[in-house]
Design a protein around this motif. Structure first.
Motif, PDB file in Angstrom:
ATOM      1  N   HIS A 154      -8.548  17.141  -1.692  1.00  0.00           N
ATOM      2  CA  HIS A 154      -8.967  17.122  -3.280  1.00  0.00           C
ATOM      3  C   HIS A 154      -9.349  18.713  -3.511  1.00  0.00           C
ATOM      4  O   HIS A 154      -9.712  18.798  -4.662  1.00  0.00           O
ATOM      5  N   ASN A 173      -7.633   8.781  -6.020  1.00  0.00           N
ATOM      6  CA  ASN A 173      -8.331   8.181  -5.036  1.00  0.00           C
ATOM      7  C   ASN A 173      -7.539   6.506  -5.018  1.00  0.00           C
ATOM      8  O   ASN A 173      -6.975   6.186  -5.932  1.00  0.00           O
ATOM      9  N   GLY A 174      -7.374   6.130  -3.940  1.00  0.00           N
ATOM     10  CA  GLY A 174      -6.836   4.775  -3.563  1.00  0.00           C
ATOM     11  C   GLY A 174      -5.151   5.059  -3.718  1.00  0.00           C
ATOM     12  O   GLY A 174      -4.651   4.037  -3.682  1.00  0.00           O
ATOM     13  N   GLY A 175      -4.642   6.373  -3.600  1.00  0.00           N
ATOM     14  CA  GLY A 175      -3.222   6.449  -3.838  1.00  0.00           C
ATOM     15  C   GLY A 175      -2.293   6.206  -2.536  1.00  0.00           C
ATOM     16  O   GLY A 175      -1.159   5.766  -2.556  1.00  0.00           O
ATOM     17  N   GLY A 176      -3.091   6.221  -1.441  1.00  0.00           N
ATOM     18  CA  GLY A 176      -2.288   5.824  -0.153  1.00  0.00           C
ATOM     19  C   GLY A 176      -2.260   6.963   0.718  1.00  0.00           C
ATOM     20  O   GLY A 176      -1.694   6.856   1.696  1.00  0.00           O
ATOM     21  N   LYS A 177      -2.987   7.977   0.623  1.00  0.00           N
ATOM     22  CA  LYS A 177      -2.771   9.191   1.378  1.00  0.00           C
ATOM     23  C   LYS A 177      -3.397   9.040   2.807  1.00  0.00           C
ATOM     24  O   LYS A 177      -2.861   9.182   3.930  1.00  0.00           O
ATOM     25  N   THR A 178      -4.523   8.282   2.966  1.00  0.00           N
ATOM     26  CA  THR A 178      -5.011   8.073   4.137  1.00  0.00           C
ATOM     27  C   THR A 178      -4.517   7.072   4.922  1.00  0.00           C
ATOM     28  O   THR A 178      -4.281   7.075   6.091  1.00  0.00           O
ATOM     29  N   SER A 179      -3.920   5.997   4.464  1.00  0.00           N
ATOM     30  CA  SER A 179      -3.164   5.093   4.989  1.00  0.00           C
ATOM     31  C   SER A 179      -1.830   5.272   5.499  1.00  0.00           C
ATOM     32  O   SER A 179      -1.241   5.172   6.674  1.00  0.00           O
ATOM     33  N   ILE A 217       0.838  -1.211  -0.118  1.00  0.00           N
ATOM     34  CA  ILE A 217       0.055  -0.029   0.047  1.00  0.00           C
ATOM     35  C   ILE A 217       0.970   1.306   0.093  1.00  0.00           C
ATOM     36  O   ILE A 217       0.667   2.213  -0.687  1.00  0.00           O
TER      37      ILE A 217
END
Ligand code: ATP
Length: 250
Positions: free
Chosen positions: A196, A40-46, A20
């Motif tokens: 965003h 979206n889904g790039g890993g920011k929240t992770s 991730i």
């Protein structure tokens, strides 16, 4: 300073490990406002969850002011001064709004005046919300505001706001962003906003672009705004079958 060194995160999805976050290296300075953006889904929240200690990184190190906090749990990181405002704030059935605010500010006694002013600051009428439960009866936008009130009620060295715009109406978002900026202007805090939203990007000292679990680019706001325009135009064209060679695309 918040220093992230060679950080990676793998998770198991049932059919094997998925990577991730890959070899993230960042040095974030005290007093600076950072925006993290990307597809979206790039890993920011992770990444935010690894910094907060919600996810345990697979490898790499995290330092806060020269202290190695890699093995700190969530509570230890919160005590060290890291705060995180969730993209989707958790609900706490049975807990009243006034009690959540009291606990988050570390107040032993109920301080009605301070609870009132914190709710007013995020645009909520205290008398309507103090005795409400922090459960699913609150709308997404109401819960985001209450969460913001909790985060801004304690001293922090690092605050990560995960998509503060999500679920908040445009007019209110402008006000909440002013509040975030006002807190930042007091100095000494590393503000990280995952976003965003152009308005947030325009406030940042530096912008970090994360895609496919990697830091693709980082730098000053002006440099990054040009890069981002090309990157998102390129993605859009790719999605629509356009010529991706024309623009730089990550
Ligand atoms: N616990 C998990 N198990 C499996 N996959 C996960 C897990 N957590 C995150 N992912 C995947 O990791 C990738 C990164 O997710 P993440 O939420 O960090 O993205 P994001 O950049 O914050 O996206 P968005 O802009 O949509 O909020 C996504 O593909 C997501 O599905």
């Amino acid at each position: 300073m918040l220093k992230i060194e060679a950080l990676s995160l793998d998770v198991s999805n049932g059919s094997g490990d998925v990577s991730i976050l890959k070899n993230i290296n960042l040095e974030l300075e005290s007093g600076k406002f950072y925006a993290i953006t990307g597809p979206n889904g790039g890993g920011k929240t992770s990444l935010a969850k690894v910094i907060m200690g919600i996810y345990k990184n697979t490898s790499g190190k995290i330092y806060l002011d020269d202290t190695d906090i890699t093995d700190f749990d969530i509570t230890q990181r919160a005590r060290a001064g890291i705060s995180y405002a969730f993209q989707n704030p958790p609900r706490f059935k049975g807990l009243k709004v006034k009690d959540l605010l009291k606990i988050s500010a570390g107040e032993k006694e109920e301080n009605v005046g301070s609870v009132y002013s914190r709710l007013r600051a995020v645009g909520l009428c205290p008398q309507d919300y103090l005795d409400r439960e922090c459960d699913n009866s609150l709308s997404g936008g109401e819960m985001k505001r209450i969460e913001l009130a909790t985060v801004l009620s304690r001293p922090s060295k690092v605050i990560i706001y995960d998509e503060p715009e999500a679920g908040v109406d445009l007019w209110s978002f402008e006000k909440l962003l002013n509040l975030i900026n006002k807190y930042h202007s007091r100095g000494g805090v590393i503000t990280i906003v995952i976003t965003h939203h152009e308005k947030v990007l325009s406030l940042a000292d530096e912008i970090i672009l994360i895609a496919d679990g990697e830091v693709k680019e980082k730098g000053s706001r002006d440099k990054m705004l040009n890069i981002l325009q090309d990157d998102f135009r390129c993605r859009w064209q790719q999605d629509c079958g356009g010529d991706e060679n024309e623009l730089k695309c990550y």
